[in-house]
Design a protein around this motif. Sequence first.
Motif, PDB file in Angstrom:
ATOM      1  N   VAL A   1      37.502  59.935  68.577  1.00 13.50           N
ATOM      2  CA  VAL A   1      38.909  59.902  69.001  1.00 13.50           C
ATOM      3  C   VAL A   1      39.032  60.406  70.438  1.00 13.50           C
ATOM      4  CG1 VAL A   1      41.217  60.827  68.605  1.00 13.50           C
ATOM      5  CG2 VAL A   1      39.787  60.204  66.657  1.00 13.50           C
ATOM      6  N   LYS A   2      38.380  61.532  70.723  1.00 14.25           N
ATOM      7  CA  LYS A   2      38.439  62.108  72.069  1.00 14.25           C
ATOM      8  C   LYS A   2      37.907  61.137  73.109  1.00 14.25           C
ATOM      9  CE  LYS A   2      36.888  66.188  74.645  1.00 14.25           C
ATOM     10  NZ  LYS A   2      36.135  67.470  74.573  1.00 14.25           N
ATOM     11  N   GLU A   3      36.779  60.496  72.802  1.00 12.75           N
ATOM     12  CA  GLU A   3      36.184  59.554  73.749  1.00 12.75           C
ATOM     13  C   GLU A   3      37.086  58.336  73.959  1.00 12.75           C
ATOM     14  OE1 GLU A   3      32.405  58.689  72.076  1.00 12.75           O
ATOM     15  OE2 GLU A   3      31.502  60.631  72.658  1.00 12.75           O
ATOM     16  N   GLU A   4      37.701  57.839  72.892  1.00 15.63           N
ATOM     17  CA  GLU A   4      38.594  56.684  73.001  1.00 15.63           C
ATOM     18  C   GLU A   4      39.779  57.009  73.933  1.00 15.63           C
ATOM     19  OE1 GLU A   4      38.815  53.492  71.685  1.00 15.63           O
ATOM     20  OE2 GLU A   4      36.744  53.632  71.003  1.00 15.63           O
TER      21      GLU A   4
ATOM     22  N   TYR B   1      40.484  52.844  73.789  1.00 17.56           N
ATOM     23  CA  TYR B   1      39.523  52.111  74.622  1.00 17.56           C
ATOM     24  C   TYR B   1      39.073  50.808  73.963  1.00 17.56           C
ATOM     25  CZ  TYR B   1      35.831  51.364  78.051  1.00 17.56           C
ATOM     26  OH  TYR B   1      35.060  50.828  79.063  1.00 17.56           O
ATOM     27  N   SER B   2      38.768  50.893  72.661  1.00 16.75           N
ATOM     28  CA  SER B   2      38.200  49.700  72.006  1.00 16.75           C
ATOM     29  C   SER B   2      38.934  49.292  70.731  1.00 16.75           C
ATOM     30  CB  SER B   2      36.719  49.926  71.686  1.00 16.75           C
ATOM     31  OG  SER B   2      36.566  51.031  70.801  1.00 16.75           O
ATOM     32  N   HIS B   3      40.100  49.883  70.482  1.00 18.08           N
ATOM     33  CA  HIS B   3      40.989  49.500  69.371  1.00 18.08           C
ATOM     34  C   HIS B   3      40.441  49.836  67.977  1.00 18.08           C
ATOM     35  CE1 HIS B   3      44.110  47.171  67.264  1.00 18.08           C
ATOM     36  NE2 HIS B   3      44.750  47.141  68.438  1.00 18.08           N
ATOM     37  N   PRO B   4      39.848  51.008  67.762  1.00 20.66           N
ATOM     38  CA  PRO B   4      39.467  51.377  66.386  1.00 20.66           C
ATOM     39  C   PRO B   4      40.666  52.002  65.662  1.00 20.66           C
ATOM     40  CG  PRO B   4      38.810  53.105  67.872  1.00 20.66           C
ATOM     41  CD  PRO B   4      39.425  52.033  68.734  1.00 20.66           C
ATOM     42  N   GLN B   5      40.583  52.082  64.367  1.00 19.45           N
ATOM     43  CA  GLN B   5      41.599  52.838  63.623  1.00 19.45           C
ATOM     44  C   GLN B   5      41.223  54.313  63.737  1.00 19.45           C
ATOM     45  OE1 GLN B   5      43.021  51.320  59.866  1.00 19.45           O
ATOM     46  NE2 GLN B   5      43.151  53.389  58.998  1.00 19.45           N
TER      47      GLN B   5
ATOM     48  N   ARG C   1      49.844  54.599  72.249  1.00 22.16           N
ATOM     49  CA  ARG C   1      50.121  53.886  70.997  1.00 22.16           C
ATOM     50  C   ARG C   1      48.812  53.740  70.242  1.00 22.16           C
ATOM     51  NH1 ARG C   1      53.707  48.727  71.340  1.00 22.16           N
ATOM     52  NH2 ARG C   1      55.302  50.330  71.030  1.00 22.16           N
ATOM     53  N   PRO C   2      48.690  54.334  69.073  1.00 18.20           N
ATOM     54  CA  PRO C   2      47.435  54.225  68.320  1.00 18.20           C
ATOM     55  C   PRO C   2      47.277  52.819  67.734  1.00 18.20           C
ATOM     56  CG  PRO C   2      49.079  55.435  67.061  1.00 18.20           C
ATOM     57  CD  PRO C   2      49.677  55.202  68.404  1.00 18.20           C
ATOM     58  N   PRO C   3      46.065  52.285  67.759  1.00 16.54           N
ATOM     59  CA  PRO C   3      45.848  50.973  67.132  1.00 16.54           C
ATOM     60  C   PRO C   3      46.324  50.966  65.686  1.00 16.54           C
ATOM     61  CG  PRO C   3      43.926  51.616  68.413  1.00 16.54           C
ATOM     62  CD  PRO C   3      44.834  52.813  68.378  1.00 16.54           C
ATOM     63  N   TYR C   4      47.026  49.905  65.310  1.00 14.34           N
ATOM     64  CA  TYR C   4      47.584  49.730  63.964  1.00 14.34           C
ATOM     65  C   TYR C   4      48.657  50.778  63.637  1.00 14.34           C
ATOM     66  CZ  TYR C   4      43.030  47.447  63.985  1.00 14.34           C
ATOM     67  OH  TYR C   4      41.919  46.702  64.344  1.00 14.34           O
ATOM     68  N   GLY C   5      49.023  51.594  64.630  1.00 17.09           N
ATOM     69  CA  GLY C   5      50.016  52.651  64.376  1.00 17.09           C
ATOM     70  C   GLY C   5      49.466  53.786  63.550  1.00 17.09           C
ATOM     71  N   ALA C   6      48.127  53.812  63.344  1.00 13.97           N
ATOM     72  CA  ALA C   6      47.501  54.788  62.454  1.00 13.97           C
ATOM     73  C   ALA C   6      47.277  56.110  63.179  1.00 13.97           C
ATOM     74  CB  ALA C   6      46.183  54.238  61.927  1.00 13.97           C
TER      75      ALA C   6
ATOM     76  N   LEU D   1      44.228  48.519  76.607  1.00 15.47           N
ATOM     77  CA  LEU D   1      42.913  48.931  76.110  1.00 15.47           C
ATOM     78  C   LEU D   1      42.020  49.276  77.294  1.00 15.47           C
ATOM     79  CD1 LEU D   1      42.229  46.265  73.321  1.00 15.47           C
ATOM     80  CD2 LEU D   1      42.948  48.637  73.013  1.00 15.47           C
ATOM     81  N   GLY D   2      41.332  50.404  77.207  1.00 14.39           N
ATOM     82  CA  GLY D   2      40.489  50.841  78.310  1.00 14.39           C
ATOM     83  C   GLY D   2      39.425  49.834  78.691  1.00 14.39           C
ATOM     84  N   GLN D   3      38.848  49.163  77.688  1.00  9.82           N
ATOM     85  CA  GLN D   3      37.785  48.208  77.979  1.00  9.82           C
ATOM     86  C   GLN D   3      38.304  47.010  78.779  1.00  9.82           C
ATOM     87  OE1 GLN D   3      36.298  47.176  74.088  1.00  9.82           O
ATOM     88  NE2 GLN D   3      38.080  45.892  73.566  1.00  9.82           N
TER      89      GLN D   3
END
Length: 497
Positions: free
Chosen positions: A370-373, A357-361, A393-398, A331-333
């Motif tokens: 999305v771009k900023e993350e 960066y901060s683990h959102p879906q 790897r997207p958070p939650y695989g989403a 995670l970037g943070q």
Amino acid sequence: MDKNNHPSRTRNSRHKKNKYSFSKKIAFLSVFAISFILVCGGVYATYAMQHQPKEASKLEEDDQYEQKEAALLEKIRKDQNQEEFKTTEQEKTDGSIQTLIYEPVAADSIPQLPTIKTELTGLIDVAQKNSPKETAIKLIGYVKRVKINEQVISYQPVVETYTWDQEKKDWSEKTEQGKNTAFVNQKTKQPLSLQDIFISEANVLAVQQVVQQKLLSESPDGNAIIDDILNMPSISLDGTAFTYYSDKISLGLPENPTGKKEITLSYKEIAGYVNPEFIDVSSIKDALPNPLDPDKKYISLTFDDGPNPETTPRLLDILKEKGVKATFFMLGQNVVKHESVVKRVAEEGHEVASHSYSHPQLTGVDAQTVKEEVQNTDKAIYHAIGKLPTDFRPPYGAVNKDVAAIIGKPIIQWSVDSQDWQSHNAQAIIKRIDDTAYNDTIVLMHDIHPETVDAVSTVIDHLRGAGYEILPSKELLGKKAKPLHMYYGSKDERPVQ
């Protein structure tokens, strides 16, 4: 009568004198005539000696020139007849300059022929202007054809200038090649395109990552320009200018802070994303790992959500002791807070990848978020280790198609879930992996949980005991994973829908 004055004796005496005088004249004239003949003969001989060799030499030189001229023209025409494609000869003589131009008969096999002919004409004009007028010159213009491989043929305008060297009594040769080379796809009979070389937008996005990293690596201060580099327009199959070579490619670049207008990549740098049919295969030799042994079992250990200053170093100690390389989806943070841990992960040979960066879906937020993350994590990791992450790897695989396009990296999913995030129990984690592991799988764990770290040593021992070789995910996937696709193993690749 005095006998001395007898008339008959007097006549006889005069007669003898006259006879003697005449003989002297005859002798003198004979000597003179002979001398004259000898002098004239000498003069003639001298003249003949002076002039006859020059005339003979001139004739010999002319004959020698004609023979070598004939031999040269015969060789030129023979060489053209041996070409794999037929041509027609056009001959023009202007003073001492003879020009022969050979044009391909099958013009439709070279879509770029008008451009090639224009450049060839220009080369000939320059050669004519620069050639001395008092010396015999042969200008030979033709289109050089080179078979790059089974799928690519190149065509290039060439002018050969032959100048008669009076001292050496032979022709000197000079070759001038055109600056532009036309490459033709032999399957389609169309100009070679980036579509031929890269096949898909997914591969182009992978190449974009290589371009970004190279621009940053070559900059004296990558951190100062990273925002501009990450926001630079992407390479496209249709809109990007390029120069093709059999072992590399030069790509045109949009305006960027480095000032570079193009970048050259060896195919070895992008081996997993080029079509081997259209390049020199030897240029990517040993660039990719050997295929996995079908008689062996492989598995990859991956760790999400770190780095953690307490648990991640302890995990690294275990991996080092066991001789195992893993993949860390960070995670970037957390990267920003614990750069030293990130550096250790990279220095010890593990793969550093992105987990947002901060683990959102990501499928539940707007495109800008999305771009900023993605970009903020890229910057954090680059600042820590000097390299951009290449896998995500997207958070939650989403993930969906739109999100995957913004991410612009291969999506690495998992096929074995340790459920450590749920159990928080070392024995449960070990049992879960023992029960669900199978060949060619990617195991999901989290290096932020102490219980996971407690379980890792036994997990490794059990997997090896079951015959598994443990690889980081990039190696498991053969270093060929590409954007817009997600991976659950080396044999389970799916386009993102």
